[in-house]
Write a protein that holds these residues in place. Sequence first.
Motif, PDB file in Angstrom:
ATOM      1  N   GLU A 164      60.199  87.457 -18.831  1.00 38.41           N
ATOM      2  CA  GLU A 164      60.313  86.528 -17.703  1.00 38.41           C
ATOM      3  C   GLU A 164      58.992  86.441 -16.938  1.00 38.41           C
ATOM      4  O   GLU A 164      58.513  85.345 -16.610  1.00 38.41           O
ATOM      5  CB  GLU A 164      61.437  86.997 -16.782  1.00 38.41           C
ATOM      6  CG  GLU A 164      61.678  86.135 -15.559  1.00 38.41           C
ATOM      7  CD  GLU A 164      62.744  86.718 -14.645  1.00 38.41           C
ATOM      8  OE1 GLU A 164      62.662  86.476 -13.426  1.00 38.41           O
ATOM      9  OE2 GLU A 164      63.639  87.419 -15.133  1.00 38.41           O
ATOM     10  N   ILE A 165      58.399  87.594 -16.658  1.00 39.55           N
ATOM     11  CA  ILE A 165      57.154  87.641 -15.888  1.00 39.55           C
ATOM     12  C   ILE A 165      56.020  86.935 -16.625  1.00 39.55           C
ATOM     13  O   ILE A 165      55.181  86.255 -16.013  1.00 39.55           O
ATOM     14  CB  ILE A 165      56.774  89.109 -15.590  1.00 39.55           C
ATOM     15  CG1 ILE A 165      57.764  89.721 -14.587  1.00 39.55           C
ATOM     16  CG2 ILE A 165      55.346  89.217 -15.049  1.00 39.55           C
ATOM     17  CD1 ILE A 165      57.671  91.232 -14.481  1.00 39.55           C
ATOM     18  N   THR A 166      55.993  87.088 -17.947  1.00 36.04           N
ATOM     19  CA  THR A 166      54.883  86.546 -18.740  1.00 36.04           C
ATOM     20  C   THR A 166      55.178  85.160 -19.312  1.00 36.04           C
ATOM     21  O   THR A 166      54.451  84.679 -20.188  1.00 36.04           O
ATOM     22  CB  THR A 166      54.533  87.507 -19.891  1.00 36.04           C
ATOM     23  OG1 THR A 166      55.682  87.648 -20.756  1.00 36.04           O
ATOM     24  CG2 THR A 166      54.113  88.869 -19.369  1.00 36.04           C
ATOM     25  N   GLY A 167      56.229  84.521 -18.831  1.00 34.66           N
ATOM     26  CA  GLY A 167      56.569  83.194 -19.325  1.00 34.66           C
ATOM     27  C   GLY A 167      56.957  83.177 -20.792  1.00 34.66           C
ATOM     28  O   GLY A 167      56.689  82.198 -21.498  1.00 34.66           O
ATOM     29  N   GLY A 168      57.563  84.277 -21.239  1.00 30.96           N
ATOM     30  CA  GLY A 168      58.018  84.375 -22.613  1.00 30.96           C
ATOM     31  C   GLY A 168      56.977  84.834 -23.608  1.00 30.96           C
ATOM     32  O   GLY A 168      57.285  85.031 -24.797  1.00 30.96           O
ATOM     33  N   LYS A 169      55.739  85.011 -23.175  1.00 29.02           N
ATOM     34  CA  LYS A 169      54.656  85.334 -24.108  1.00 29.02           C
ATOM     35  C   LYS A 169      54.588  86.819 -24.468  1.00 29.02           C
ATOM     36  O   LYS A 169      54.187  87.179 -25.573  1.00 29.02           O
ATOM     37  CB  LYS A 169      53.312  84.901 -23.514  1.00 29.02           C
ATOM     38  CG  LYS A 169      53.164  83.391 -23.364  1.00 29.02           C
ATOM     39  CD  LYS A 169      51.812  83.040 -22.774  1.00 29.02           C
ATOM     40  CE  LYS A 169      51.645  81.526 -22.644  1.00 29.02           C
ATOM     41  NZ  LYS A 169      50.339  81.172 -22.040  1.00 29.02           N
ATOM     42  N   GLY A 170      54.940  87.689 -23.539  1.00 27.41           N
ATOM     43  CA  GLY A 170      54.776  89.116 -23.760  1.00 27.41           C
ATOM     44  C   GLY A 170      53.408  89.607 -23.316  1.00 27.41           C
ATOM     45  O   GLY A 170      52.557  88.831 -22.865  1.00 27.41           O
ATOM     46  N   LYS A 229      58.024  91.687 -35.856  1.00 31.34           N
ATOM     47  CA  LYS A 229      57.915  91.508 -34.413  1.00 31.34           C
ATOM     48  C   LYS A 229      56.607  90.854 -33.985  1.00 31.34           C
ATOM     49  O   LYS A 229      56.340  90.732 -32.795  1.00 31.34           O
ATOM     50  CB  LYS A 229      58.084  92.871 -33.711  1.00 31.34           C
ATOM     51  CG  LYS A 229      59.493  93.445 -33.792  1.00 31.34           C
ATOM     52  CD  LYS A 229      59.567  94.813 -33.125  1.00 31.34           C
ATOM     53  CE  LYS A 229      60.959  95.428 -33.246  1.00 31.34           C
ATOM     54  NZ  LYS A 229      61.967  94.697 -32.456  1.00 31.34           N
ATOM     55  N   GLY A 230      55.758  90.460 -34.950  1.00 32.29           N
ATOM     56  CA  GLY A 230      54.542  89.745 -34.574  1.00 32.29           C
ATOM     57  C   GLY A 230      53.256  90.385 -35.037  1.00 32.29           C
ATOM     58  O   GLY A 230      52.239  90.292 -34.343  1.00 32.29           O
ATOM     59  N   SER A 231      53.274  91.045 -36.207  1.00 30.79           N
ATOM     60  CA  SER A 231      52.055  91.681 -36.739  1.00 30.79           C
ATOM     61  C   SER A 231      51.438  92.624 -35.700  1.00 30.79           C
ATOM     62  O   SER A 231      50.261  92.515 -35.336  1.00 30.79           O
ATOM     63  CB  SER A 231      51.035  90.623 -37.188  1.00 30.79           C
ATOM     64  OG  SER A 231      51.581  89.812 -38.212  1.00 30.79           O
ATOM     65  N   CYS A 291      58.318  93.833 -26.090  1.00 25.83           N
ATOM     66  CA  CYS A 291      57.536  93.281 -24.972  1.00 25.83           C
ATOM     67  C   CYS A 291      56.182  92.728 -25.410  1.00 25.83           C
ATOM     68  O   CYS A 291      55.499  92.067 -24.619  1.00 25.83           O
ATOM     69  CB  CYS A 291      57.290  94.367 -23.921  1.00 25.83           C
ATOM     70  SG  CYS A 291      58.764  94.928 -23.051  1.00 25.83           S
ATOM     71  N   LEU A 292      55.786  93.011 -26.642  1.00 24.02           N
ATOM     72  CA  LEU A 292      54.438  92.671 -27.084  1.00 24.02           C
ATOM     73  C   LEU A 292      54.338  91.250 -27.619  1.00 24.02           C
ATOM     74  O   LEU A 292      55.242  90.761 -28.298  1.00 24.02           O
ATOM     75  CB  LEU A 292      53.985  93.649 -28.176  1.00 24.02           C
ATOM     76  CG  LEU A 292      53.668  95.063 -27.690  1.00 24.02           C
ATOM     77  CD1 LEU A 292      53.599  96.026 -28.863  1.00 24.02           C
ATOM     78  CD2 LEU A 292      52.357  95.080 -26.905  1.00 24.02           C
ATOM     79  N   ARG A 293      53.227  90.616 -27.337  1.00 23.15           N
ATOM     80  CA  ARG A 293      52.919  89.323 -27.928  1.00 23.15           C
ATOM     81  C   ARG A 293      52.400  89.550 -29.350  1.00 23.15           C
ATOM     82  O   ARG A 293      52.079  90.694 -29.714  1.00 23.15           O
ATOM     83  CB  ARG A 293      51.890  88.586 -27.083  1.00 23.15           C
ATOM     84  CG  ARG A 293      50.562  89.291 -26.953  1.00 23.15           C
ATOM     85  CD  ARG A 293      49.650  88.658 -25.923  1.00 23.15           C
ATOM     86  NE  ARG A 293      49.142  87.361 -26.383  1.00 23.15           N
ATOM     87  CZ  ARG A 293      48.360  86.562 -25.644  1.00 23.15           C
ATOM     88  NH1 ARG A 293      48.035  86.926 -24.412  1.00 23.15           N
ATOM     89  NH2 ARG A 293      47.927  85.429 -26.121  1.00 23.15           N
ATOM     90  N   PRO A 294      52.298  88.528 -30.186  1.00 20.88           N
ATOM     91  CA  PRO A 294      51.749  88.719 -31.527  1.00 20.88           C
ATOM     92  C   PRO A 294      50.373  89.394 -31.491  1.00 20.88           C
ATOM     93  O   PRO A 294      49.552  89.103 -30.619  1.00 20.88           O
ATOM     94  CB  PRO A 294      51.666  87.289 -32.071  1.00 20.88           C
ATOM     95  CG  PRO A 294      52.787  86.574 -31.378  1.00 20.88           C
ATOM     96  CD  PRO A 294      52.793  87.144 -29.979  1.00 20.88           C
TER      97      PRO A 294
END
Length: 328
Positions: free
Chosen positions: A205-211, A258-260, A230-233
């Motif tokens: 939520e805080i990161t606008g869905g990006k992680g 989960k995004g490499s 919680c991590l982005r790619p």
Amino acid sequence: MSLAVQIRQHGGPEELHVADVEVGQPGPGQIRIRHHAVGLNFIDVYHRTGLYPLQMPAGIGMEGAGVVEAVGEGVTHLRVGDRAAYAANPPGSYCEVRVMPAQNVCRLPDGIDFETGAAMMLKGLTAQYLLKKTLPVEGLVPGDFVLFHAAAGGVGLIACQWAKALGLQLIGTAGSDAKCRLALDNGAAHAINYATEDFAARVKEITGGKGVKVVYDSVGKDTWEKSLDCLRPFGLMASFGNASGPVPPFAPGSLGAKGSLYVTRQTLFTHISSREATQAMADDLFEVVESGAVKIHIDQRYRLADVQQAHRDLEARKTTGCTILTLP
């Protein structure tokens, strides 16, 4: 002779015993230091319980500050009478006086008192290598989000302040609303009470869905799976402790799904394996503390004789910030 805390077998806080021990002269590459204060860290619990086994009987404690009383052959960066502080192996700082390797002992600037020096070395050097050296493949730039678990602890409060000074948006987690407020007061951009909130959902939520680009995790088992979420790619999961227990085995293939993602398990003592590296990191820490950008919060003080209670409170998560043992 010196008062010193010893353990004769691994176990609970009741295994910590204060005894008189004989202290000799430093050999080559060693110093003798008289402590003014000693730091308490969660790694001390790992040593006491046997998660990180020690050969018995053993001393305990990894950081302290005091005055150099004697210098062994080959030691050139310290002299008798120097104010000094350290985070170092082998364990044994819970004492009045000790002989120890000189490699990781640094001269303490005049502007930093002994209690601050004793409280900040292990935790401050840990925050330094995390924020400056343990970086995602895409790096960190001002404005980036990072997630830091146990943000109201000793390492956490230093990291909150240091991250703010670096322009990072640190999202801290803690186990109570009061601890969350403490993290916010010390520079965290956001704080999540993981006892009442789903921290992974809040991070998204805080990161606008990006992680986030990186998660710094000293909790271990209890936070591992959700931290990966919680991590982005191409994000980095940086484990540096296991307060809730060791992370169980996991399938590397899950990191791809989960995004490499990247995973690393860090330890301070790899980073301070040389005299030069230790001093460079310590200089960086001393600079941010003397500038006022990072303040060292000593929220608990215990007498050396009360070391068992200090360990009970630390394990029960009753402490915040840094804790020191004071000497007679």
